[in-house]
Design a protein around this motif. Structure first.
Motif, PDB file in Angstrom:
ATOM      1  N   THR A 128      23.639   6.749  43.723  1.00 33.62           N
ATOM      2  CA  THR A 128      24.374   5.427  44.083  1.00 33.62           C
ATOM      3  C   THR A 128      25.175   5.580  45.273  1.00 33.62           C
ATOM      4  N   GLY A 129      25.018   6.714  45.794  1.00 32.71           N
ATOM      5  CA  GLY A 129      26.107   7.011  47.144  1.00 32.71           C
ATOM      6  C   GLY A 129      27.625   6.804  46.847  1.00 32.71           C
ATOM      7  N   ARG A 130      27.975   7.096  45.492  1.00 33.50           N
ATOM      8  CA  ARG A 130      29.269   7.037  45.275  1.00 33.50           C
ATOM      9  C   ARG A 130      30.001   8.524  45.618  1.00 33.50           C
ATOM     10  N   GLU A 131      31.227   8.546  45.409  1.00 34.25           N
ATOM     11  CA  GLU A 131      32.010   9.845  45.925  1.00 34.25           C
ATOM     12  C   GLU A 131      31.916  10.620  44.725  1.00 34.25           C
ATOM     13  N   TRP A 132      31.688  12.054  44.742  1.00 33.12           N
ATOM     14  CA  TRP A 132      31.819  12.585  43.784  1.00 33.12           C
ATOM     15  C   TRP A 132      31.997  14.337  44.195  1.00 33.12           C
ATOM     16  N   GLN A 133      32.404  15.131  43.136  1.00 31.29           N
ATOM     17  CA  GLN A 133      32.609  16.507  43.350  1.00 31.29           C
ATOM     18  C   GLN A 133      32.443  17.227  42.252  1.00 31.29           C
ATOM     19  N   LEU A 134      31.838  18.489  42.158  1.00 33.46           N
ATOM     20  CA  LEU A 134      31.692  19.436  41.273  1.00 33.46           C
ATOM     21  C   LEU A 134      32.407  20.694  41.379  1.00 33.46           C
ATOM     22  N   VAL A 135      33.139  21.002  40.615  1.00 36.75           N
ATOM     23  CA  VAL A 135      33.666  22.396  40.412  1.00 36.75           C
ATOM     24  C   VAL A 135      33.042  23.185  39.048  1.00 36.75           C
ATOM     25  N   TYR A 136      32.555  24.286  39.338  1.00 34.24           N
ATOM     26  CA  TYR A 136      31.706  25.002  38.439  1.00 34.24           C
ATOM     27  C   TYR A 136      32.153  26.332  38.443  1.00 34.24           C
ATOM     28  N   GLY A 137      32.677  26.866  37.308  1.00 34.62           N
ATOM     29  CA  GLY A 137      33.031  28.235  37.088  1.00 34.62           C
ATOM     30  C   GLY A 137      32.092  28.777  35.908  1.00 34.62           C
ATOM     31  N   GLY A 138      32.096  30.319  36.091  1.00 32.96           N
ATOM     32  CA  GLY A 138      31.385  31.058  34.961  1.00 32.96           C
ATOM     33  C   GLY A 138      31.897  32.371  35.210  1.00 32.96           C
ATOM     34  N   ARG A 139      31.414  33.350  34.251  1.00 31.60           N
ATOM     35  CA  ARG A 139      31.881  34.693  34.188  1.00 31.60           C
ATOM     36  C   ARG A 139      31.231  35.543  35.465  1.00 31.60           C
ATOM     37  N   THR A 140      30.264  35.484  35.756  1.00 29.82           N
ATOM     38  CA  THR A 140      29.603  36.152  37.027  1.00 29.82           C
ATOM     39  C   THR A 140      28.768  35.087  37.855  1.00 29.82           C
ATOM     40  N   ARG A 141      28.442  35.174  38.829  1.00 30.60           N
ATOM     41  CA  ARG A 141      27.458  34.666  39.704  1.00 30.60           C
ATOM     42  C   ARG A 141      26.096  34.435  39.171  1.00 30.60           C
ATOM     43  N   SER A 142      25.606  35.862  38.593  1.00 28.04           N
ATOM     44  CA  SER A 142      24.500  36.032  38.205  1.00 28.04           C
ATOM     45  C   SER A 142      24.006  35.206  36.431  1.00 28.04           C
ATOM     46  N   SER A 143      25.289  34.915  36.161  1.00 32.42           N
ATOM     47  CA  SER A 143      25.197  34.357  34.485  1.00 32.42           C
ATOM     48  C   SER A 143      25.210  32.747  34.666  1.00 32.42           C
ATOM     49  N   MET A 144      25.487  32.134  35.974  1.00 33.16           N
ATOM     50  CA  MET A 144      25.606  30.763  36.039  1.00 33.16           C
ATOM     51  C   MET A 144      24.188  30.360  36.468  1.00 33.16           C
ATOM     52  N   ALA A 145      23.696  29.230  35.642  1.00 31.63           N
ATOM     53  CA  ALA A 145      22.275  28.660  35.701  1.00 31.63           C
ATOM     54  C   ALA A 145      22.648  27.634  37.003  1.00 31.63           C
ATOM     55  N   PHE A 146      21.384  27.524  37.605  1.00 31.98           N
ATOM     56  CA  PHE A 146      21.091  26.202  38.493  1.00 31.98           C
ATOM     57  C   PHE A 146      21.761  26.355  39.813  1.00 31.98           C
ATOM     58  N   THR A 147      22.633  27.381  40.022  1.00 32.46           N
ATOM     59  CA  THR A 147      23.327  27.597  41.226  1.00 32.46           C
ATOM     60  C   THR A 147      22.428  26.969  42.354  1.00 32.46           C
ATOM     61  N   ALA A 148      21.187  27.637  42.454  1.00 28.15           N
ATOM     62  CA  ALA A 148      20.241  27.648  43.669  1.00 28.15           C
ATOM     63  C   ALA A 148      20.078  25.897  43.680  1.00 28.15           C
ATOM     64  N   GLU A 149      19.658  25.295  42.563  1.00 29.23           N
ATOM     65  CA  GLU A 149      19.492  23.746  42.439  1.00 29.23           C
ATOM     66  C   GLU A 149      20.744  22.908  42.942  1.00 29.23           C
ATOM     67  N   LEU A 150      21.899  23.268  42.751  1.00 29.74           N
ATOM     68  CA  LEU A 150      23.049  22.768  43.134  1.00 29.74           C
ATOM     69  C   LEU A 150      23.473  22.899  44.696  1.00 29.74           C
ATOM     70  N   ALA A 151      22.854  23.896  45.384  1.00 29.54           N
ATOM     71  CA  ALA A 151      23.145  24.391  46.666  1.00 29.54           C
ATOM     72  C   ALA A 151      22.635  23.113  47.712  1.00 29.54           C
ATOM     73  N   ARG A 152      21.705  22.284  47.304  1.00 25.87           N
ATOM     74  CA  ARG A 152      21.363  21.033  48.036  1.00 25.87           C
ATOM     75  C   ARG A 152      22.405  20.000  48.403  1.00 25.87           C
ATOM     76  N   HIS A 153      23.414  20.105  47.546  1.00 28.62           N
ATOM     77  CA  HIS A 153      24.462  19.078  47.465  1.00 28.62           C
ATOM     78  C   HIS A 153      25.634  19.645  48.511  1.00 28.62           C
ATOM     79  N   GLU A 154      25.493  20.977  48.699  1.00 28.89           N
ATOM     80  CA  GLU A 154      26.523  21.475  49.847  1.00 28.89           C
ATOM     81  C   GLU A 154      28.118  21.406  49.484  1.00 28.89           C
ATOM     82  N   ASP A 155      28.790  20.686  50.500  1.00 31.07           N
ATOM     83  CA  ASP A 155      30.343  20.948  50.083  1.00 31.07           C
ATOM     84  C   ASP A 155      30.625  20.073  48.974  1.00 31.07           C
ATOM     85  N   ARG A 156      29.774  19.419  48.457  1.00 29.75           N
ATOM     86  CA  ARG A 156      30.201  18.501  47.145  1.00 29.75           C
ATOM     87  C   ARG A 156      30.259  19.527  45.986  1.00 29.75           C
ATOM     88  N   VAL A 157      30.006  20.697  46.059  1.00 28.90           N
ATOM     89  CA  VAL A 157      29.793  21.712  44.978  1.00 28.90           C
ATOM     90  C   VAL A 157      30.605  22.870  45.224  1.00 28.90           C
TER      91      VAL A 157
END
Length: 309
Positions: A128-157
């Protein structure tokens, strides 16, 4: 809706997380769903709810991500250790009690496996082009799913593993209420409770959370009556029985699944009386209007409830 599915694919996404791709055995299209929806998988030992994390516009397959929970009841261990590609599995749904509302801007807060319902929301909002932001936390980077997929959103994540950055800085993130902003949060209970606390000063309805664990039921348990509007029958609900149990024992069949107030399957209309909501599904506004209740766990604040059954 009862579904017969086959595991088309099973893949590891992160430490302790696998993704299942589920299809109809005959290749037929699956029921449509919207961001925030989940399905109930009927696993050995009981029913488990998993958010759909694929593409809502894809009728060919459902995708869910399952976290191994060492202290769980065995459902996640079965998925990780025994479920294999090609195996048939029964499911119910999809259902949606975490729907994406219309807003000018969105703030998504995810913890661990709580990222799963957020993914399709992000895709929908991004379209939709609307403004959004994601803050995503987890125990360790290796335990956090979908980080590679989210990288395409750059500084919104913003990705914040706890072992690198500590806990999410919720006071800074949520300190100032923002008009026209919808806040969505899913994750472990401590995160949900903290976000609810920091959003106490935000406009009513701005925050929406999803829980897949039952809330602590420490309220009083007293006897009351339920009237079934369709027949006029009045049933006594003793302090040690649920409404659902009493209704089923009377011979009436009611759809139910988790029996712990997390899936929403047993949602029932309320025509009279005051429910004592003890579920993990309804929003504060839905609780206040008291038009529906989850009869597997919720009780009554009034001597009698009139139910649309």
């Amino acid at each position: 809706m009862s579904l017969d599915l086959v595991v088309a694919d099973k893949e590891k996404l992160a430490d302790g997380v696998v993704r299942l791709t589920l299809r109809a055995p005959d290749g037929q299209p699956l029921p449509a769903w919207e961001p925030g929806a989940h399905i109930d998988l009927l696993l050995p030992g009981g029913t488990r709810q998993y958010s759909l994390c694929g593409r809502p516009g894809d009728p060919a397959a459902y995708q869910v991500a399952v976290l191994r929970e060492p202290d769980g009841r065995g459902g996640s261990a079965y998925v990780h250790d025994e479920l294999v590609a090609g195996q048939r599995i029964q499911a119910d749904g999809p259902r949606n009690h975490f729907a994406l509302v219309d807003a000018k801007r969105y703030l998504f807060v995810a913890g661990g496996i709580g990222i799963t319902p957020i993914l399709p929301m992000i895709d929908r909002v991004a379209e939709t082009g609307r403004e959004w932001q994601l803050v995503y936390g987890g125990r360790t980077r290796s335990s956090m799913a979908f980080t590679a997929e989210l990288a395409r959103h750059e500084d919104r994540v913003t990705i914040r593993p706890q072992d690198e950055h500590g806990l999410l800085d919720l006071p800074a993130l949520l300190a100032e209420p923002r008009p026209d902003t919808a806040v969505y949060c899913c994750g472990p209970e401590p995160l949900l409770a903290a976000v609810e606390q920091h959003c106490a000063g935000w406009p009513e309805g701005a925050l929406r959370v999803e829980r897949f664990a039952p809330v602590a039921d420490d309220g009083p348990r007293t006897a009351f009556e339920v009237e079934l509007a369709g027949s006029g029958r009045v049933l006594a609900v003793p302090a040690d029985r649920s409404i659902l149990e009493v209704i089923e024992e009377s011979g009436l069949t009611v759809l139910s699944s988790c029996q712990e107030g997390t899936c929403g399957t047993c949602e029932t209309g309320v025509l009279g009386g005051t429910p004592d909501h003890r579920d993990s599904v309804l929003t504060a506004e839905e609780r206040r209007t008291a038009e529906v209740m989850m009869i597997c766990v919720s009780r009554s604040c009034s001597p009698r409830l009139v139910l649309d059954l």
